[in-house]
Design a protein around this motif. Structure first.
Motif, PDB file in Angstrom:
ATOM      1  N   THR A  49       0.836  -1.197   0.000  1.00 25.01           N
ATOM      2  CA  THR A  49       0.000   0.000   0.000  1.00 25.01           C
ATOM      3  C   THR A  49       0.872   1.249   0.000  1.00 25.01           C
ATOM      4  OG1 THR A  49      -1.965   1.017   1.013  1.00 25.01           O
ATOM      5  CG2 THR A  49      -0.231   0.267   2.503  1.00 25.01           C
ATOM      6  N   VAL A  50       0.250   2.384  -0.338  1.00 26.77           N
ATOM      7  CA  VAL A  50       0.931   3.680  -0.361  1.00 26.77           C
ATOM      8  C   VAL A  50       0.311   4.572   0.699  1.00 26.77           C
ATOM      9  CG1 VAL A  50       1.445   5.743  -1.739  1.00 26.77           C
ATOM     10  CG2 VAL A  50       1.395   3.492  -2.838  1.00 26.77           C
ATOM     11  N   SER A  51       1.168   5.223   1.500  1.00 28.77           N
ATOM     12  CA  SER A  51       0.695   6.216   2.456  1.00 28.77           C
ATOM     13  C   SER A  51       0.905   7.599   1.852  1.00 28.77           C
ATOM     14  CB  SER A  51       1.474   6.111   3.775  1.00 28.77           C
ATOM     15  OG  SER A  51       1.223   7.238   4.596  1.00 28.77           O
ATOM     16  N   THR A  52      -0.191   8.344   1.657  1.00 26.94           N
ATOM     17  CA  THR A  52      -0.082   9.675   1.063  1.00 26.94           C
ATOM     18  C   THR A  52      -1.134  10.618   1.627  1.00 26.94           C
ATOM     19  OG1 THR A  52      -0.002  10.929  -1.025  1.00 26.94           O
ATOM     20  CG2 THR A  52      -1.582   9.113  -0.904  1.00 26.94           C
ATOM     21  N   ASP A  53      -0.810  11.890   1.631  1.00 28.66           N
ATOM     22  CA  ASP A  53      -1.748  12.925   2.057  1.00 28.66           C
ATOM     23  C   ASP A  53      -2.443  13.580   0.869  1.00 28.66           C
ATOM     24  OD1 ASP A  53       0.885  13.931   1.358  1.00 28.66           O
ATOM     25  OD2 ASP A  53       0.130  15.917   1.896  1.00 28.66           O
ATOM     26  N   SER A  54      -2.032  13.206  -0.348  1.00 27.77           N
ATOM     27  CA  SER A  54      -2.439  13.936  -1.553  1.00 27.77           C
ATOM     28  C   SER A  54      -3.643  13.311  -2.269  1.00 27.77           C
ATOM     29  CB  SER A  54      -1.257  13.995  -2.528  1.00 27.77           C
ATOM     30  OG  SER A  54      -1.662  14.456  -3.789  1.00 27.77           O
ATOM     31  N   ASN A  55      -4.687  14.106  -2.462  1.00 27.97           N
ATOM     32  CA  ASN A  55      -5.839  13.638  -3.245  1.00 27.97           C
ATOM     33  C   ASN A  55      -5.458  13.423  -4.703  1.00 27.97           C
ATOM     34  OD1 ASN A  55      -7.693  13.641  -1.101  1.00 27.97           O
ATOM     35  ND2 ASN A  55      -8.050  15.843  -1.324  1.00 27.97           N
ATOM     36  N   LYS A  56      -4.525  14.233  -5.182  1.00 26.02           N
ATOM     37  CA  LYS A  56      -4.031  14.084  -6.551  1.00 26.02           C
ATOM     38  C   LYS A  56      -3.341  12.739  -6.724  1.00 26.02           C
ATOM     39  CE  LYS A  56      -1.148  16.414 -10.022  1.00 26.02           C
ATOM     40  NZ  LYS A  56      -0.304  17.614 -10.288  1.00 26.02           N
ATOM     41  N   TYR A  57      -2.517  12.362  -5.756  1.00 26.72           N
ATOM     42  CA  TYR A  57      -1.828  11.070  -5.807  1.00 26.72           C
ATOM     43  C   TYR A  57      -2.843   9.925  -5.727  1.00 26.72           C
ATOM     44  CZ  TYR A  57       2.722  13.343  -4.899  1.00 26.72           C
ATOM     45  OH  TYR A  57       3.854  14.102  -4.975  1.00 26.72           O
ATOM     46  N   ILE A  58      -3.847  10.108  -4.861  1.00 23.62           N
ATOM     47  CA  ILE A  58      -4.854   9.058  -4.674  1.00 23.62           C
ATOM     48  C   ILE A  58      -5.599   8.776  -5.982  1.00 23.62           C
ATOM     49  CG2 ILE A  58      -7.085   8.571  -3.575  1.00 23.62           C
ATOM     50  CD1 ILE A  58      -5.908   9.846  -1.016  1.00 23.62           C
ATOM     51  N   LYS A  59      -5.913   9.815  -6.742  1.00 28.59           N
ATOM     52  CA  LYS A  59      -6.583   9.619  -8.041  1.00 28.59           C
ATOM     53  C   LYS A  59      -5.722   8.765  -8.966  1.00 28.59           C
ATOM     54  CE  LYS A  59      -9.353  13.869  -8.091  1.00 28.59           C
ATOM     55  NZ  LYS A  59      -9.569  15.181  -8.751  1.00 28.59           N
ATOM     56  N   ILE A  60      -4.430   9.030  -8.968  1.00 30.85           N
ATOM     57  CA  ILE A  60      -3.500   8.256  -9.803  1.00 30.85           C
ATOM     58  C   ILE A  60      -3.432   6.812  -9.308  1.00 30.85           C
ATOM     59  CG2 ILE A  60      -1.077   7.994 -10.483  1.00 30.85           C
ATOM     60  CD1 ILE A  60      -0.855  11.083 -10.261  1.00 30.85           C
ATOM     61  N   LEU A  61      -3.357   6.627  -7.990  1.00 28.04           N
ATOM     62  CA  LEU A  61      -3.276   5.283  -7.412  1.00 28.04           C
ATOM     63  C   LEU A  61      -4.532   4.473  -7.714  1.00 28.04           C
ATOM     64  CD1 LEU A  61      -1.701   6.291  -3.984  1.00 28.04           C
ATOM     65  CD2 LEU A  61      -0.545   5.081  -5.845  1.00 28.04           C
ATOM     66  N   LYS A  62      -5.682   5.123  -7.642  1.00 33.81           N
ATOM     67  CA  LYS A  62      -6.938   4.431  -7.975  1.00 33.81           C
ATOM     68  C   LYS A  62      -6.930   3.981  -9.422  1.00 33.81           C
ATOM     69  CE  LYS A  62     -10.197   6.564  -4.702  1.00 33.81           C
ATOM     70  NZ  LYS A  62     -11.351   7.495  -4.580  1.00 33.81           N
ATOM     71  N   ARG A  63      -6.451   4.861 -10.295  1.00 30.30           N
ATOM     72  CA  ARG A  63      -6.394   4.535 -11.725  1.00 30.30           C
ATOM     73  C   ARG A  63      -5.438   3.366 -11.990  1.00 30.30           C
ATOM     74  NH1 ARG A  63      -5.572   9.419 -13.343  1.00 30.30           N
ATOM     75  NH2 ARG A  63      -3.367   9.294 -13.925  1.00 30.30           N
ATOM     76  N   LYS A  64      -4.372   3.304 -11.202  1.00 29.18           N
ATOM     77  CA  LYS A  64      -3.373   2.234 -11.363  1.00 29.18           C
ATOM     78  C   LYS A  64      -3.724   0.985 -10.554  1.00 29.18           C
ATOM     79  CE  LYS A  64      -0.467   4.740 -13.857  1.00 29.18           C
ATOM     80  NZ  LYS A  64      -0.037   4.387 -15.228  1.00 29.18           N
ATOM     81  N   LYS A  65      -4.840   1.064  -9.793  1.00 28.47           N
ATOM     82  CA  LYS A  65      -5.303  -0.041  -8.937  1.00 28.47           C
ATOM     83  C   LYS A  65      -4.251  -0.416  -7.893  1.00 28.47           C
ATOM     84  CE  LYS A  65      -8.473  -1.870 -12.409  1.00 28.47           C
ATOM     85  NZ  LYS A  65      -8.904  -3.028 -13.247  1.00 28.47           N
ATOM     86  N   ILE A  66      -3.693   0.616  -7.262  1.00 23.14           N
ATOM     87  CA  ILE A  66      -2.711   0.441  -6.193  1.00 23.14           C
ATOM     88  C   ILE A  66      -3.379   0.853  -4.873  1.00 23.14           C
ATOM     89  CG2 ILE A  66      -0.481   1.199  -5.254  1.00 23.14           C
ATOM     90  CD1 ILE A  66       0.415   1.745  -8.139  1.00 23.14           C
TER      91      ILE A  66
END
Length: 242
Positions: free
Chosen positions: A51-68
């Motif tokens: 899993t990835v720990s992040t505070d960024s909504n921008k990063y989260i959108k990318i992670l969702k798209r990459k299914k991470i």
């Protein structure tokens, strides 16, 4: 409660000062986060939750798209002064509330993107076989610590004082020195809660020496451009992320 042996935690806050949005900068089409995700995935650690720990909504959108998988990090743990241990503990606690419990944590920092999946796998085996509290990737330093010191107002007094203790200036006379490169750290969860400091001297710990090309750390644009050159010029790096 589902017991899972290992949590692989990629830490990726958004507020990098040296290089804006560093963790989602791309080399050959992959973000720095994806390099770490690829390496730990190819290491094929058994019973491993990534899993990835992040505070960024921008990063989260990318992670969702990459299914991470991701964990939303509290803003209080995403400051320039924030340390790694509270982030690890927060991630363990969040996942515990979701019914996941772990024995080990592999901490992965995107700023050192070229960690080898082979090195991670070998290091994890050593960690298990020797029942360590910690194993961390390390690289040999280019400059001996006897030639390094603080300076104030460009005054070299402290440096010269250290150098005056050197009997021979030949490089062969110095013992090799190493530093943690930030590529990966493998912790025993019990030890994380036992000691206050993340790198407590009482830990049963070892270093895993990695190739210097693998240890490049990206802090600014110059580092990033060097990393792109490494990826292009060294096939052993580019091939390991295919």
């Amino acid at each position: 409660m589902k017991k899972i042996n290992c949590l692989s935690l990629i830490t990726a806050r958004a507020g990098s000062k040296g290089l804006k949005n560093k963790n989602i900068k791309k080399i050959n089409g992959k973000t720095l986060i994806e390099f770490k995700f690829k390496a730990i995935s190819k290491a094929r650690i058994k019973n491993n939750f990534i899993t990835v720990s992040t505070d960024s909504n921008k990063y989260i959108k990318i992670l969702k798209r990459k299914k991470i998988n991701y964990i939303k990090r509290p803003v209080s743990l995403a400051k320039d002064t924030s340390e790694s241990k509270p982030v690890i503990i927060d991630s363990l606690n969040q996942l515990y509330k979701k019914g996941k419990k772990f024995d080990h944590v592999i901490l992965l920092e995107p700023a050192t993107p070229f960690s080898s999946f082979i090195d991670i796998k070998k290091a994890y085996k050593i960690f298990l076989d020797k029942k360590l509290d910690l194993i961390a990737s390390v690289e040999e330093t280019s400059v001996n610590s006897r030639f390094i010191s603080p300076i104030k107002n460009n005054n070299l007094k402290l440096m010269l004082k250290k150098m005056s203790r050197i009997k021979k200036y030949r490089r062969q006379s110095f013992k090799k020195e190493f530093k943690m490169d930030g590529g990966f750290y493998i912790f025993r969860v019990k030890s994380l809660f036992k000691f206050k400091m993340l790198f407590d001297y009482r830990l049963k710990a070892e270093g895993y020496i990695v190739d210097k090309k693998r240890a490049i750390n990206i802090e600014d644009l110059n580092d990033f451009n060097i990393a792109k050159c490494y990826y292009k010029e060294f096939s052993e790096i580019s091939n390991s992320f295919k």
